[in-house]
Design a protein around this motif. Structure first.
Motif, PDB file in Angstrom:
ATOM      1  N   HIS A   1      -7.245 -37.040 -39.788  1.00 31.57           N
ATOM      2  CA  HIS A   1      -6.036 -37.125 -40.609  1.00 31.57           C
ATOM      3  C   HIS A   1      -5.745 -35.785 -41.259  1.00 31.57           C
ATOM      4  O   HIS A   1      -6.654 -35.009 -41.558  1.00 31.57           O
ATOM      5  N   ARG A   2      -4.454 -35.516 -41.494  1.00 27.83           N
ATOM      6  CA  ARG A   2      -4.028 -34.380 -42.301  1.00 27.83           C
ATOM      7  C   ARG A   2      -2.752 -34.801 -43.026  1.00 27.83           C
ATOM      8  O   ARG A   2      -1.660 -34.750 -42.461  1.00 27.83           O
ATOM      9  N   GLY A   3      -2.931 -35.278 -44.246  1.00 29.36           N
ATOM     10  CA  GLY A   3      -1.782 -35.794 -44.981  1.00 29.36           C
ATOM     11  C   GLY A   3      -1.297 -37.101 -44.366  1.00 29.36           C
ATOM     12  O   GLY A   3      -2.053 -38.047 -44.194  1.00 29.36           O
ATOM     13  N   ASP A   4      -0.013 -37.141 -44.012  1.00 31.00           N
ATOM     14  CA  ASP A   4       0.591 -38.337 -43.438  1.00 31.00           C
ATOM     15  C   ASP A   4       0.610 -38.310 -41.917  1.00 31.00           C
ATOM     16  O   ASP A   4       1.291 -39.131 -41.292  1.00 31.00           O
ATOM     17  N   VAL A   5      -0.086 -37.378 -41.326  1.00 32.00           N
ATOM     18  CA  VAL A   5      -0.106 -37.283 -39.868  1.00 32.00           C
ATOM     19  C   VAL A   5      -1.537 -37.367 -39.355  1.00 32.00           C
ATOM     20  O   VAL A   5      -2.505 -37.127 -40.095  1.00 32.00           O
ATOM     21  N   ALA A   6      -1.643 -37.738 -38.086  1.00 31.37           N
ATOM     22  CA  ALA A   6      -2.933 -37.754 -37.406  1.00 31.37           C
ATOM     23  C   ALA A   6      -2.923 -36.678 -36.338  1.00 31.37           C
ATOM     24  O   ALA A   6      -1.881 -36.375 -35.756  1.00 31.37           O
ATOM     25  N   TRP A   7      -4.081 -36.075 -36.092  1.00 29.73           N
ATOM     26  CA  TRP A   7      -4.160 -35.036 -35.074  1.00 29.73           C
ATOM     27  C   TRP A   7      -5.243 -35.364 -34.052  1.00 29.73           C
ATOM     28  O   TRP A   7      -6.232 -36.023 -34.353  1.00 29.73           O
ATOM     29  N   LEU A   8      -5.009 -34.922 -32.848  1.00 25.01           N
ATOM     30  CA  LEU A   8      -5.972 -35.066 -31.750  1.00 25.01           C
ATOM     31  C   LEU A   8      -6.101 -33.705 -31.084  1.00 25.01           C
ATOM     32  O   LEU A   8      -5.092 -33.082 -30.734  1.00 25.01           O
ATOM     33  N   ARG A   9      -7.342 -33.237 -30.919  1.00 24.28           N
ATOM     34  CA  ARG A   9      -7.581 -31.934 -30.292  1.00 24.28           C
ATOM     35  C   ARG A   9      -8.364 -32.109 -29.003  1.00 24.28           C
ATOM     36  O   ARG A   9      -9.327 -32.879 -28.952  1.00 24.28           O
TER      37      ARG A   9
END
Length: 348
Positions: free
Chosen positions: A260-268
């Motif tokens: 998570h980063r704030g109100d977003v989700a990330w995928l790397r």
């Protein structure tokens, strides 16, 4: 009274028409230099023509009518000139904006047309080779040139591979057209990012095993939940995985992490490609791009549409996708709106 007007009208026209003609010429000249100056001239010409007509009727003598007309013209001029200047600036600004908008639209149309032609040329070239190979092999089988069972089996296997390759290209082309269509409608629902990645990993596992590449996911059971459409999002992740597997040498690994980063989700997605030249980083997601010196496509490479499709589907979700170099290769980061946080199990 009517008689006086009948005698005064020709005299007024005699003096007013030359003023109007001079004003028209002056306005034509000003129009080429400044729209604001042309608007001011347009506002003052009727006043000057009216004043000229009054001067002519007065016989070039100071009369109460002439003094009153001059006073009215001065007052009107004081009001009209600033308004005309403001309108001229407004018209000039709007015209400049419209010209820039038209130029930008024309450039966009030309760029889209150039991209379409390039795509057609690339796909034609990419399909020509497998088609030529299939035709040559089928002719050899039909003419009896190849008769040994082992050779026939090899030819049939080659035909099957080339057919699968063409089918993959056609499917990529269809998916790109669908992903970039304004009519694309996504059925958004809360999706566990770990499950989406698990489906993509299962689909790409045979290719990874064949290439000798290991796929590692860091605790997918605690990854976030996102708003997404299952099939389109899975396709985007699959394309990222397929790209990473294709460019990672045998014995390497592809690592997936999320959070998570704030109100977003990330995928790397971290691969072992060796890195992308800095000049090519901005072109990675372009249609038809197959890599620079560090990522030269091989025999099994696709049509260069996979990353463009992934970006289009991610952006259709209201997300974004980017890439940067990080040893031993590069990392693709996908960002999506988060639906909810998934609690971390005790002891995880």
């Amino acid at each position: 009274m009517l008689t006086e007007l009948a005698h005064a009208a020709p005299l007024a026209l005699l003096f007013a028409v030359p003023v109007a003609v001079v004003g028209a010429v002056l306005m034509h000249v000003m129009r080429r230099r400044s729209i604001a100056a042309a608007m001011i001239t347009l506002a003052l010409v009727p006043l000057a023509a009216a004043l000229g007509g009054v001067v002519g009727v007065s016989g070039l003598m100071y009369t109460p009518e002439l003094i009153g007309t001059i006073a009215v013209c001065v007052v009107v001029g004081v009001v009209v000139v600033p308004v005309a200047w403001w309108l001229g600036r407004r018209v000039a600004r709007d015209a400049l904006w419209q010209r820039e908008a038209d130029a930008a639209e024309l450039d966009a149309v030309r760029s889209a047309e150039a991209a379409r032609r390039e795509l057609v040329a690339w796909m034609s070239h990419d399909l020509r080779s497998p088609l030529a190979g299939i035709r040559a092999m089928t002719d050899a089988l039909a003419d009896g040139i190849v008769r040994e069972p082992a050779d026939v089996a090899d030819y049939l296997a080659c035909i099957r591979r080339e057919s699968d390759r063409m089918a993959s290209m056609v499917d990529d082309l269809f998916q790109l057209s669908r992903a970039t269509s304004a009519a694309l409608e996504l059925r958004l629902a809360p999706l566990a990012l770990g499950e989406v990645v698990s489906d993509a990993v299962a689909a790409e596992a045979p290719a990874a095993a064949s290439a000798g590449v290991e796929i590692v996911a860091d605790r997918p059971q605690v990854w976030p939940v996102v708003h997404g459409s299952d099939s389109e999002l899975t396709r985007a992740v699959r394309n990222l995985l397929a790209n990473a597997i294709r460019h990672t040498p045998a014995g390497g690994r592809v690592e997936l992490t999320a959070g998570h980063r704030g109100d977003v989700a990330w995928l790397r997605v971290q691969d072992g490609c060796g890195g992308i030249p800095e000049a090519d980083l901005e072109r990675v997601f372009a249609v038809g791009f197959r890599g620079g010196a560090a990522r030269t496509p091989g025999e099994g490479s696709g049509a260069g549409l996979g990353l463009a499709i992934a970006r289009a589907f991610v952006e259709a979700h209201g997300g974004s996708i980017g890439v940067r170099n990080r040893a031993p290769g590069c990392v693709f980061e996908l960002v999506l709106p988060a639906a909810a946080r998934v609690p971390v199990p005790a002891g995880a």
